[in-house]
Design a protein around this motif. Structure first.
Motif, short mmCIF file in Angstrom:
data_model
loop_
_atom_site.label_atom_id
_atom_site.label_comp_id
_atom_site.label_asym_id
_atom_site.label_seq_id
_atom_site.Cartn_x
_atom_site.Cartn_y
_atom_site.Cartn_z
N PRO A 16 8.89 8.65 -11.59
CA PRO A 16 9.54 8.36 -10.32
C PRO A 16 9.26 6.96 -9.75
O PRO A 16 10.18 6.30 -9.25
N ALA A 17 8.02 6.49 -9.83
CA ALA A 17 7.69 5.17 -9.28
C ALA A 17 8.41 4.06 -10.05
O ALA A 17 8.84 3.07 -9.47
N ARG A 18 8.54 4.24 -11.35
CA ARG A 18 9.25 3.27 -12.17
C ARG A 18 10.74 3.29 -11.83
O ARG A 18 11.39 2.24 -11.77
N LEU A 21 11.49 1.35 -8.58
CA LEU A 21 11.58 -0.09 -8.79
C LEU A 21 12.93 -0.45 -9.40
O LEU A 21 13.57 -1.42 -8.97
N ALA A 22 13.38 0.31 -10.37
CA ALA A 22 14.68 0.05 -11.00
C ALA A 22 15.81 0.19 -9.99
O ALA A 22 16.74 -0.64 -9.96
N ASP A 23 15.76 1.22 -9.14
CA ASP A 23 16.78 1.40 -8.10
C ASP A 23 16.82 0.20 -7.16
O ASP A 23 17.89 -0.27 -6.76
N ILE A 99 3.68 -2.71 -8.18
CA ILE A 99 2.30 -2.22 -8.32
C ILE A 99 2.29 -0.70 -8.46
O ILE A 99 1.58 -0.14 -9.29
N GLN A 100 3.09 -0.01 -7.65
CA GLN A 100 3.16 1.45 -7.73
C GLN A 100 3.65 1.91 -9.09
O GLN A 100 3.15 2.90 -9.64
N ALA A 101 4.61 1.18 -9.65
CA ALA A 101 5.13 1.53 -10.98
C ALA A 101 4.07 1.30 -12.05
O ALA A 101 3.89 2.13 -12.96
N TRP A 136 -6.44 0.78 -9.55
CA TRP A 136 -5.47 1.01 -8.48
C TRP A 136 -4.39 -0.07 -8.45
O TRP A 136 -3.25 0.19 -8.06
N ALA A 137 -4.75 -1.26 -8.90
CA ALA A 137 -3.79 -2.37 -8.95
C ALA A 137 -2.88 -2.28 -10.17
O ALA A 137 -2.01 -3.15 -10.35
N GLY A 138 -3.09 -1.28 -11.02
CA GLY A 138 -2.22 -1.12 -12.18
C GLY A 138 -2.72 -1.81 -13.43
O GLY A 138 -1.94 -2.20 -14.28
N TYR A 139 -4.03 -1.98 -13.53
CA TYR A 139 -4.64 -2.57 -14.73
C TYR A 139 -4.09 -3.97 -15.07
O TYR A 139 -3.64 -4.19 -16.20
#
Length: 247
Positions: A16-18, A21-23, A99-101, A136-139
Motif C-alpha cells: 500500500p505505501a508503495r 507514492l505511485a498514485d 520514506i514510507q514506501a 525507520w528511515a528506510g535503510y
C-alpha cells in the motif's frame, strides 16, 4: 497542455505505501498533462530519467530512488504551484511518501514507530536507537548517507560501523549528519537526540556547546513564527542542565 498516451497499467497495490507514492506521481503527471516520453525530453539541470525509469517510478512495483522522485516532481510543477509557492510543501509530501514506501519494503515487520531519544540512558541505548532510526528511515545505504552530508562528515566506512552497532558517531557534528541522513531534519528533533547523546557522554563540553547551539536555533525559529514568544522552558532547562553538568 493536453496529450494523449497509451493507457497505463493499473498501479501495483501489493504494498500500500508503495502504491500511494505511485498514485501521487501519476496524479502529478496527469495535472501537468504530460506523457512519460515528453517528461524524459524536458530540459533539466541534470540528466533526466529515461521514459522507462519514469514509468517504473509510477508503477508501484518498486520504490524509485529519491533523485527520480524529486526530478519527477520538478518535471510536473504546475503554474498554480509556481505562483503560490507550494512547491516546497509538495516536495515535503513526496519525500514523506517515498520514506514510507522504503520503510514498508525494507524495515522489519516489528518496527512500528521511530525511536524516542528521551528514553536513551546508555551508550548501548544510543547505538540501538541510531540503528532503529536508520531502519525507520528506510535503510538508506552508507553511500546515500554520505552524499546527503557535507564533505568528510559521514565517511562510508564509519557509517557502516554505526549501522552495524560497532561504533558511535565520534562527535556532535557526525551525530547530526547521521541523523539528517536518516531524515531527522527538524531542529527540535535533532535537539532531543543531542541532549540524549550528551547525557550519555556525561555532558562533555562539545556536546553542551552543540546542544546550546541547537537550542538557540529552535529559539530563533520560534521567534520568527511567534513574535514576542521566547523559546520553550523545556529547551532552556535542558541547555542549563547541560551547562551545570559540564561545569
Amino acid at each position: 497542455m493536453t496529450t494523449i498516451g497509451r493507457p497505463e497499467k493499473p498501479v501495483d497495490r501489493t504494498v500500500p505505501a508503495r502504491a500511494k507514492l505511485a498514485d501521487f506521481l501519476r496524479s502529478r503527471k496527469a495535472a501537468a498533462g504530460l506523457t512519460y516520453e515528453q517528461m524524459a525530453k524536458l530540459p533539466q539541470t541534470k540528466q533526466a530519467p529515461s521514459k522507462a525509469t519514469l514509468e517504473r517510478a509510477a508503477a508501484g512495483t518498486t520504490v524509485p530512488s529519491w533523485d527520480t522522485v524529486e526530478t519527477f516532481v520538478f518535471m510536473t510543477v504546475t503554474k498554480d504551484e509556481e505562483l503560490s509557492g507550494r512547491l516546497r510543501t509538495v516536495l515535503h509530501r513526496s519525500r514523506d511518501l517515498w520514506i514510507q514506501a522504503r520503510r514498508a519494503t525494507r524495515a522489519p515487520y516489528y518496527v512500528h514507530k521511530a525511536p524516542d531519544p528521551t528514553l536513551i540512558s546508555s551508550r548501548a541505548d544510543l547505538s540501538r536507537d541510531l540503528r532503529r532510526q536508520h531502519v525507520w528511515a528506510g535503510y538508506p545505504t552508507p553511500g546515500e548517507m554520505a552524499r546527503m552530508s557535507g564533505p568528510g562528515e559521514l565517511p562510508v566506512s564509519t557509517t557502516r560501523r554505526i549501522i552495524a552497532g560497532l561504533a558511535l558517531p565520534v562527535d556532535p557534528r557526525q551525530t547530526v549528519a547521521f541523523l539528517k541522513a536518516c531524515y531527522v531534519l527538524h531542529h527540535a528533533d535533532l535537539e532531543a537526540w543531542l541532549h540524549a547523546a550528551g547525557r550519555v557522554d556525561k555532558y562533555d563540553t562539545q556536546w553542551c556547546r552543540a546542544h546550546q547551539f541547537m537550542a538557540r536555533q529552535i529559539s530563533a525559529e520560534r521567534a520568527k513564527t511567534s513574535p514576542g514568544n521566547s523559546s520553550s522552558t523545556a529547551v532552556l532547562h535542558l541547555a542549563r542542565e547541560g551547562e551545570q553538568l559540564a561545569a
